[in-house]
Design a protein around this motif. Sequence first.
Motif, PDB file in Angstrom:
ATOM      1  N   ALA A  51     -10.879  18.532   8.127  1.00  0.00           N
ATOM      2  CA  ALA A  51     -10.251  19.372   9.156  1.00  0.00           C
ATOM      3  C   ALA A  51      -9.596  18.504  10.226  1.00  0.00           C
ATOM      4  N   ALA A  52     -10.280  17.438  10.627  1.00  0.00           N
ATOM      5  CA  ALA A  52      -9.713  16.529  11.627  1.00  0.00           C
ATOM      6  C   ALA A  52      -8.473  15.826  11.064  1.00  0.00           C
ATOM      7  N   GLU A  53      -8.488  15.482   9.790  1.00  0.00           N
ATOM      8  CA  GLU A  53      -7.317  14.857   9.175  1.00  0.00           C
ATOM      9  C   GLU A  53      -6.125  15.810   9.193  1.00  0.00           C
ATOM     10  N   ILE A  54      -6.370  17.073   8.906  1.00  0.00           N
ATOM     11  CA  ILE A  54      -5.280  18.060   8.930  1.00  0.00           C
ATOM     12  C   ILE A  54      -4.712  18.183  10.333  1.00  0.00           C
ATOM     13  N   VAL A  55      -5.579  18.271  11.323  1.00  0.00           N
ATOM     14  CA  VAL A  55      -5.127  18.347  12.719  1.00  0.00           C
ATOM     15  C   VAL A  55      -4.347  17.091  13.082  1.00  0.00           C
ATOM     16  N   LYS A  56      -4.857  15.933  12.680  1.00  0.00           N
ATOM     17  CA  LYS A  56      -4.185  14.663  12.996  1.00  0.00           C
ATOM     18  C   LYS A  56      -2.808  14.607  12.343  1.00  0.00           C
ATOM     19  N   VAL A  57      -2.691  15.058  11.104  1.00  0.00           N
ATOM     20  CA  VAL A  57      -1.397  15.083  10.423  1.00  0.00           C
ATOM     21  C   VAL A  57      -0.406  15.952  11.201  1.00  0.00           C
ATOM     22  N   LEU A  58      -0.843  17.122  11.611  1.00  0.00           N
ATOM     23  CA  LEU A  58       0.042  18.009  12.373  1.00  0.00           C
ATOM     24  C   LEU A  58       0.451  17.373  13.700  1.00  0.00           C
ATOM     25  N   LEU A  59      -0.498  16.724  14.365  1.00  0.00           N
ATOM     26  CA  LEU A  59      -0.184  16.058  15.627  1.00  0.00           C
ATOM     27  C   LEU A  59       0.785  14.900  15.422  1.00  0.00           C
ATOM     28  N   LEU A  60       0.607  14.138  14.358  1.00  0.00           N
ATOM     29  CA  LEU A  60       1.492  13.006  14.102  1.00  0.00           C
ATOM     30  C   LEU A  60       2.908  13.468  13.753  1.00  0.00           C
ATOM     31  N   VAL A  61       3.025  14.543  12.988  1.00  0.00           N
ATOM     32  CA  VAL A  61       4.354  15.101  12.708  1.00  0.00           C
ATOM     33  C   VAL A  61       5.027  15.533  14.010  1.00  0.00           C
ATOM     34  N   ALA A  62       4.278  16.238  14.842  1.00  0.00           N
ATOM     35  CA  ALA A  62       4.829  16.699  16.127  1.00  0.00           C
ATOM     36  C   ALA A  62       5.180  15.524  17.026  1.00  0.00           C
ATOM     37  N   LEU A  63       4.308  14.525  17.091  1.00  0.00           N
ATOM     38  CA  LEU A  63       4.560  13.358  17.928  1.00  0.00           C
ATOM     39  C   LEU A  63       5.782  12.574  17.457  1.00  0.00           C
ATOM     40  N   GLY A  64       5.839  12.294  16.168  1.00  0.00           N
ATOM     41  CA  GLY A  64       6.992  11.564  15.632  1.00  0.00           C
ATOM     42  C   GLY A  64       8.297  12.301  15.877  1.00  0.00           C
ATOM     43  N   SER A  65       8.275  13.605  15.690  1.00  0.00           N
ATOM     44  CA  SER A  65       9.463  14.420  15.949  1.00  0.00           C
ATOM     45  C   SER A  65       9.833  14.405  17.429  1.00  0.00           C
ATOM     46  N   ALA A  66       8.825  14.503  18.288  1.00  0.00           N
ATOM     47  CA  ALA A  66       9.078  14.548  19.732  1.00  0.00           C
ATOM     48  C   ALA A  66       9.655  13.236  20.249  1.00  0.00           C
ATOM     49  N   VAL A  67       9.129  12.110  19.785  1.00  0.00           N
ATOM     50  CA  VAL A  67       9.659  10.835  20.296  1.00  0.00           C
ATOM     51  C   VAL A  67      11.061  10.566  19.768  1.00  0.00           C
ATOM     52  N   THR A  92      14.705   2.462  22.570  1.00  0.00           N
ATOM     53  CA  THR A  92      13.928   1.437  21.866  1.00  0.00           C
ATOM     54  C   THR A  92      12.469   1.857  21.733  1.00  0.00           C
ATOM     55  N   SER A  93      11.873   2.297  22.826  1.00  0.00           N
ATOM     56  CA  SER A  93      10.475   2.743  22.781  1.00  0.00           C
ATOM     57  C   SER A  93      10.325   3.945  21.860  1.00  0.00           C
ATOM     58  N   ALA A  94      11.279   4.858  21.912  1.00  0.00           N
ATOM     59  CA  ALA A  94      11.224   6.043  21.056  1.00  0.00           C
ATOM     60  C   ALA A  94      11.321   5.655  19.584  1.00  0.00           C
ATOM     61  N   ALA A  95      12.214   4.708  19.278  1.00  0.00           N
ATOM     62  CA  ALA A  95      12.363   4.278  17.886  1.00  0.00           C
ATOM     63  C   ALA A  95      11.090   3.600  17.380  1.00  0.00           C
ATOM     64  N   VAL A  96      10.505   2.743  18.209  1.00  0.00           N
ATOM     65  CA  VAL A  96       9.264   2.055  17.818  1.00  0.00           C
ATOM     66  C   VAL A  96       8.132   3.073  17.668  1.00  0.00           C
ATOM     67  N   ALA A  97       7.982   3.941  18.655  1.00  0.00           N
ATOM     68  CA  ALA A  97       6.911   4.946  18.598  1.00  0.00           C
ATOM     69  C   ALA A  97       7.092   5.863  17.391  1.00  0.00           C
ATOM     70  N   GLY A  98       8.333   6.265  17.119  1.00  0.00           N
ATOM     71  CA  GLY A  98       8.590   7.122  15.966  1.00  0.00           C
ATOM     72  C   GLY A  98       8.274   6.426  14.654  1.00  0.00           C
ATOM     73  N   ALA A  99       8.740   5.185  14.511  1.00  0.00           N
ATOM     74  CA  ALA A  99       8.485   4.446  13.275  1.00  0.00           C
ATOM     75  C   ALA A  99       6.987   4.230  13.053  1.00  0.00           C
ATOM     76  N   VAL A 100       6.297   3.802  14.092  1.00  0.00           N
ATOM     77  CA  VAL A 100       4.858   3.540  13.956  1.00  0.00           C
ATOM     78  C   VAL A 100       4.104   4.845  13.674  1.00  0.00           C
ATOM     79  N   THR A 101       4.502   5.911  14.340  1.00  0.00           N
ATOM     80  CA  THR A 101       3.849   7.211  14.117  1.00  0.00           C
ATOM     81  C   THR A 101       4.021   7.657  12.671  1.00  0.00           C
ATOM     82  N   PHE A 102       5.227   7.505  12.133  1.00  0.00           N
ATOM     83  CA  PHE A 102       5.442   7.953  10.757  1.00  0.00           C
ATOM     84  C   PHE A 102       4.797   7.018   9.731  1.00  0.00           C
ATOM     85  N   VAL A 103       4.645   5.748  10.037  1.00  0.00           N
ATOM     86  CA  VAL A 103       3.859   4.852   9.169  1.00  0.00           C
ATOM     87  C   VAL A 103       2.399   5.312   9.166  1.00  0.00           C
TER      88      VAL A 103
END
Length: 145
Positions: A125-141, A4-15
Amino acid sequence: MDSTSAAVAGAVTFVWLGMVLGISFLEAPLKFRAPGVTIPIGLGIGRIVFRALNIAEAVLAVAVIAAVATGGPSTAVVVLTAAAVAVLFGQLAFIRPGLNKRSNAVLAGEDPALRRSRAHLYYVAAEIVKVLLLVALGSAVLAAA
């Protein structure tokens, strides 16, 4: 991480990711190509849009933190969450004030060429880094579900 936490975290991360991609990498550059949009008009619109985006990002970051914190996350998920939030905080606390100062000057009538700033490049540059982190985070959760 519990499902449940993973699904919520993944959905919110990808939004969150979708909002950043839609605003920062589509709306922002395209608005200046529209007929009749001058630099002052584009800056005025951009300030409103990015203020709303940053508020939404802060809310989404809190939601991700809550979902991750309650889900028994892996170290990787914790690190990715902290890194994404840190980038957002850095943008809001350190980069945006410089951008606001420049846009205030341009909106007050100064020639934009006289107020060149690297703050915009740092923000992108920070936006690019944030995008990469969000992709990685969403995938990881989602992988941890």
